[in-house]
Scaffold this motif. Structure first.
Motif, PDB file in Angstrom:
ATOM      1  N   TYR A 241      10.376   6.137   4.631  1.00 51.87           N
ATOM      2  CA  TYR A 241      11.296   7.275   4.618  1.00 51.87           C
ATOM      3  C   TYR A 241      10.818   8.395   3.691  1.00 51.87           C
ATOM      4  CZ  TYR A 241      14.087   3.437   6.493  1.00 51.87           C
ATOM      5  OH  TYR A 241      14.519   2.359   7.214  1.00 51.87           O
ATOM      6  N   ASP A 242      10.028   8.041   2.691  1.00 51.33           N
ATOM      7  CA  ASP A 242       9.372   9.025   1.814  1.00 51.33           C
ATOM      8  C   ASP A 242       7.885   8.681   1.844  1.00 51.33           C
ATOM      9  OD1 ASP A 242       8.309  10.553  -0.227  1.00 51.33           O
ATOM     10  OD2 ASP A 242       9.980  10.236  -1.598  1.00 51.33           O
ATOM     11  N   VAL A 243       7.174   9.283   2.770  1.00 49.24           N
ATOM     12  CA  VAL A 243       5.792   8.882   3.035  1.00 49.24           C
ATOM     13  C   VAL A 243       4.879   9.067   1.820  1.00 49.24           C
ATOM     14  CG1 VAL A 243       3.764   9.290   4.472  1.00 49.24           C
ATOM     15  CG2 VAL A 243       6.039   9.234   5.517  1.00 49.24           C
ATOM     16  N   PRO A 244       4.886  10.206   1.129  1.00 50.19           N
ATOM     17  CA  PRO A 244       4.003  10.332  -0.038  1.00 50.19           C
ATOM     18  C   PRO A 244       4.285   9.269  -1.097  1.00 50.19           C
ATOM     19  CG  PRO A 244       4.812  12.478   0.629  1.00 50.19           C
ATOM     20  CD  PRO A 244       5.587  11.475   1.406  1.00 50.19           C
ATOM     21  N   MET A 247       2.914   5.885   0.118  1.00 51.24           N
ATOM     22  CA  MET A 247       1.459   5.795   0.083  1.00 51.24           C
ATOM     23  C   MET A 247       0.919   5.751  -1.344  1.00 51.24           C
ATOM     24  SD  MET A 247       0.399   8.206   3.346  1.00 51.24           S
ATOM     25  CE  MET A 247      -1.318   7.713   3.318  1.00 51.24           C
ATOM     26  N   ALA A 248       1.728   6.198  -2.298  1.00 53.66           N
ATOM     27  CA  ALA A 248       1.307   6.139  -3.700  1.00 53.66           C
ATOM     28  C   ALA A 248       1.687   4.826  -4.367  1.00 53.66           C
ATOM     29  CB  ALA A 248       1.945   7.294  -4.476  1.00 53.66           C
ATOM     30  N   THR A 249       2.379   3.958  -3.638  1.00 57.07           N
ATOM     31  CA  THR A 249       2.812   2.679  -4.202  1.00 57.07           C
ATOM     32  C   THR A 249       1.654   1.687  -4.191  1.00 57.07           C
ATOM     33  OG1 THR A 249       5.059   3.055  -3.379  1.00 57.07           O
ATOM     34  CG2 THR A 249       4.471   0.798  -3.992  1.00 57.07           C
ATOM     35  N   PRO A 250       1.291   1.109  -5.327  1.00 59.10           N
ATOM     36  CA  PRO A 250       0.162   0.162  -5.365  1.00 59.10           C
ATOM     37  C   PRO A 250       0.380  -1.070  -4.488  1.00 59.10           C
ATOM     38  CG  PRO A 250       0.760   0.873  -7.580  1.00 59.10           C
ATOM     39  CD  PRO A 250       1.835   1.369  -6.676  1.00 59.10           C
ATOM     40  N   THR A 251       1.648  -1.429  -4.273  1.00 61.30           N
ATOM     41  CA  THR A 251       1.951  -2.637  -3.484  1.00 61.30           C
ATOM     42  C   THR A 251       2.202  -2.333  -2.015  1.00 61.30           C
ATOM     43  OG1 THR A 251       4.291  -2.418  -4.101  1.00 61.30           O
ATOM     44  CG2 THR A 251       2.889  -3.842  -5.485  1.00 61.30           C
ATOM     45  N   LEU A 257      -2.876   1.420   7.589  1.00 62.25           N
ATOM     46  CA  LEU A 257      -1.993   1.824   8.677  1.00 62.25           C
ATOM     47  C   LEU A 257      -1.315   3.149   8.348  1.00 62.25           C
ATOM     48  CD1 LEU A 257      -0.386   1.386  11.305  1.00 62.25           C
ATOM     49  CD2 LEU A 257       1.264   0.068   9.957  1.00 62.25           C
ATOM     50  N   TYR A 258      -0.764   3.251   7.153  1.00 67.05           N
ATOM     51  CA  TYR A 258      -0.075   4.482   6.771  1.00 67.05           C
ATOM     52  C   TYR A 258      -1.049   5.665   6.753  1.00 67.05           C
ATOM     53  CZ  TYR A 258       4.551   2.668   5.723  1.00 67.05           C
ATOM     54  OH  TYR A 258       5.826   2.148   5.829  1.00 67.05           O
ATOM     55  N   ARG A 259      -2.263   5.433   6.302  1.00 64.97           N
ATOM     56  CA  ARG A 259      -3.251   6.521   6.290  1.00 64.97           C
ATOM     57  C   ARG A 259      -3.553   6.963   7.718  1.00 64.97           C
ATOM     58  NH1 ARG A 259      -8.473   4.131   5.067  1.00 64.97           N
ATOM     59  NH2 ARG A 259      -8.363   3.820   7.326  1.00 64.97           N
ATOM     60  N   ASP A 260      -3.716   5.988   8.622  1.00 62.73           N
ATOM     61  CA  ASP A 260      -4.023   6.327  10.011  1.00 62.73           C
ATOM     62  C   ASP A 260      -2.858   7.041  10.685  1.00 62.73           C
ATOM     63  OD1 ASP A 260      -6.472   5.124   9.671  1.00 62.73           O
ATOM     64  OD2 ASP A 260      -5.913   3.253  10.671  1.00 62.73           O
ATOM     65  N   VAL A 261      -1.639   6.650  10.334  1.00 61.38           N
ATOM     66  CA  VAL A 261      -0.453   7.212  10.977  1.00 61.38           C
ATOM     67  C   VAL A 261      -0.126   8.590  10.427  1.00 61.38           C
ATOM     68  CG1 VAL A 261       2.042   6.944  11.280  1.00 61.38           C
ATOM     69  CG2 VAL A 261       0.536   4.965  11.566  1.00 61.38           C
ATOM     70  N   PHE A 262      -0.128   8.732   9.094  1.00 60.66           N
ATOM     71  CA  PHE A 262       0.374   9.950   8.460  1.00 60.66           C
ATOM     72  C   PHE A 262      -0.710  10.870   7.916  1.00 60.66           C
ATOM     73  CE2 PHE A 262       3.824   6.787   8.011  1.00 60.66           C
ATOM     74  CZ  PHE A 262       4.796   7.453   8.754  1.00 60.66           C
ATOM     75  N   ALA A 295       9.997  -5.527  -1.548  1.00 55.09           N
ATOM     76  CA  ALA A 295      10.221  -4.499  -2.566  1.00 55.09           C
ATOM     77  C   ALA A 295      10.064  -3.086  -2.016  1.00 55.09           C
ATOM     78  CB  ALA A 295       9.273  -4.714  -3.740  1.00 55.09           C
ATOM     79  N   ASN A 296       9.053  -2.857  -1.183  1.00 50.12           N
ATOM     80  CA  ASN A 296       8.814  -1.507  -0.684  1.00 50.12           C
ATOM     81  C   ASN A 296       9.947  -1.031   0.212  1.00 50.12           C
ATOM     82  OD1 ASN A 296       6.379  -1.362  -2.044  1.00 50.12           O
ATOM     83  ND2 ASN A 296       5.198  -2.148  -0.319  1.00 50.12           N
TER      84      ASN A 296
END
Length: 353
Positions: A241-244, A247-251, A257-262, A295-296
């Motif tokens: 819901y908050d993509v940046p 993607m900044a979450t170490p876990t 996948l997120y890099r390819d999608v967003f 957690a995420n």
């Protein structure tokens, strides 16, 4: 045998045929296409001991092409001493019949741009509508992966619809959200035929589908004149819901996948984040359920709900214990998924009742 039992038998047989290592080259057999193998790994992981069970449960979530490849592979192994297809239990057939599609709305030229509608026998023009958006990492899955949800919502007095949408890599997320918006507009245009109220809709999504549902319900650009009909939104274990921030979450569970999608452009990441659009014209009621141990999903769900609440929406986030990401969705509407089912039922009744 008519077509429907054949579909069920094919699904069970295809899964049964996977007892041997599915990703390995079989002597005298056909190797699955690379795209299908990648799809299966993404859906079920690489543990071959668990793969047959996983595919039996999630067969409908595979793309049509991969389903076809599995059926073909099953056929090539038929002369190699493979066990005959398992019989489908009568209860499975009864469940299948109870969830037959009542009608299909086509809203585009692609075969995924369709919405299946499941209508109660006693539906009238003022029956509310629950629209489901499937998950699959924005790249797999299909609208037929509905499990027990159609019958459950029909029994509760709602029309249920499952929206298909185009997938990556051919269709970026922006256009996927546009597909969901177009599906809502097309559904409303068919409300009289479908027997539902075009002004009372709950939009529900799982995983990537939760992200798309949240994006459509916070950014009116996608749904256009159908936006006002979205009375409530149910999000099942989403984590984007908050993509940046995700993607900044170490876990982060699947960073590639997120890099390819967003992508890597912060501006695009923000534009595709539902939380960015909160405070404008948002759907009025929200329920975000997340797996208690994830957690995420917890962090993303609670952040979105907090933002919506501050902006004036009625919004709630709740943890579901004793489940996992897949079961959260698959068991909705069943005794095994009582916790999420009760939470969703109470929310839908409050919003649409």
């Amino acid at each position: 045998m008519n077509a429907a039992p054949k579909v069920l038998l094919a699904a069970a047989a295809a899964a049964a045929a996977l007892a041997a290592p599915i990703l390995a080259q079989q002597r005298g057999g056909a190797r699955l296409p690379a795209e299908c193998r990648a799809e299966i790994v993404k859906l079920c992981g690489t543990d071959r001991a668990q793969m047959r069970t996983c595919l039996r449960e999630k067969y409908a979530e595979l793309s049509e092409g991969c389903q076809s490849a599995l059926r073909e592979r099953m056929g090539t192994r038929g002369g190699q001493g493979a066990a005959p297809p398992r019989r489908i239990a009568a209860t499975s057939w009864a469940e299948f019949v109870s969830q037959r599609v009542s009608s299909t709305v086509i809203y585009g030229s692609h075969d995924r741009q369709q919405v299946d509608i499941y209508t109660p026998d006693d539906a009238v023009g003022d029956t509310p509508l629950v629209v489901f958006v499937h998950g699959g990492g924005w790249s797999i899955g299909n609208r037929s992966a509905v499990q027990a949800k159609p019958q459950h919502f029909k029994d509760a007095g709602y029309v249920f619809a499952s929206a298909g949408y185009r997938l990556l890599p051919d269709t970026p997320v922006e256009q996927q959200a546009a597909d969901i918006g177009a599906a809502l507009r097309a559904l409303r245009a068919q409300a009289e035929t479908g027997g539902f109220d075009p002004e009372r809709i709950v939009l529900m999504g799982h995983s990537a589908g939760a992200h798309l549902a949240a994006l459509v319900a916070t950014d009116p650009t996608y749904a256009g004149d159908a936006f006002g009909a979205i009375r409530g939104v149910v999000l099942l274990d989403g984590a984007g819901y908050d993509v940046p921030a995700a993607m900044a979450t170490p876990t982060l569970e699947m960073p590639n996948l997120y890099r390819d999608v967003f992508g890597t452009d912060p501006t695009r990441q923000k534009a595709l984040s539902p939380i960015t659009h909160v405070g404008g014209k948002d759907a009025p009621h929200w329920l975000a359920l997340y797996v208690a141990e994830r957690a995420n999903s917890k962090a993303q769900s609670e952040a979105l709900i907090a933002a919506l609440g501050q902006a004036g929406a009625q919004a709630e986030a709740a943890a579901i214990n004793g489940t996992d990401h897949g079961r959260m969705n698959r068991e909705l509407g069943t005794e095994a998924g009582a916790a999420q089912t009760e939470a969703v039922d109470a929310f839908v009744e409050r919003v649409l009742g």
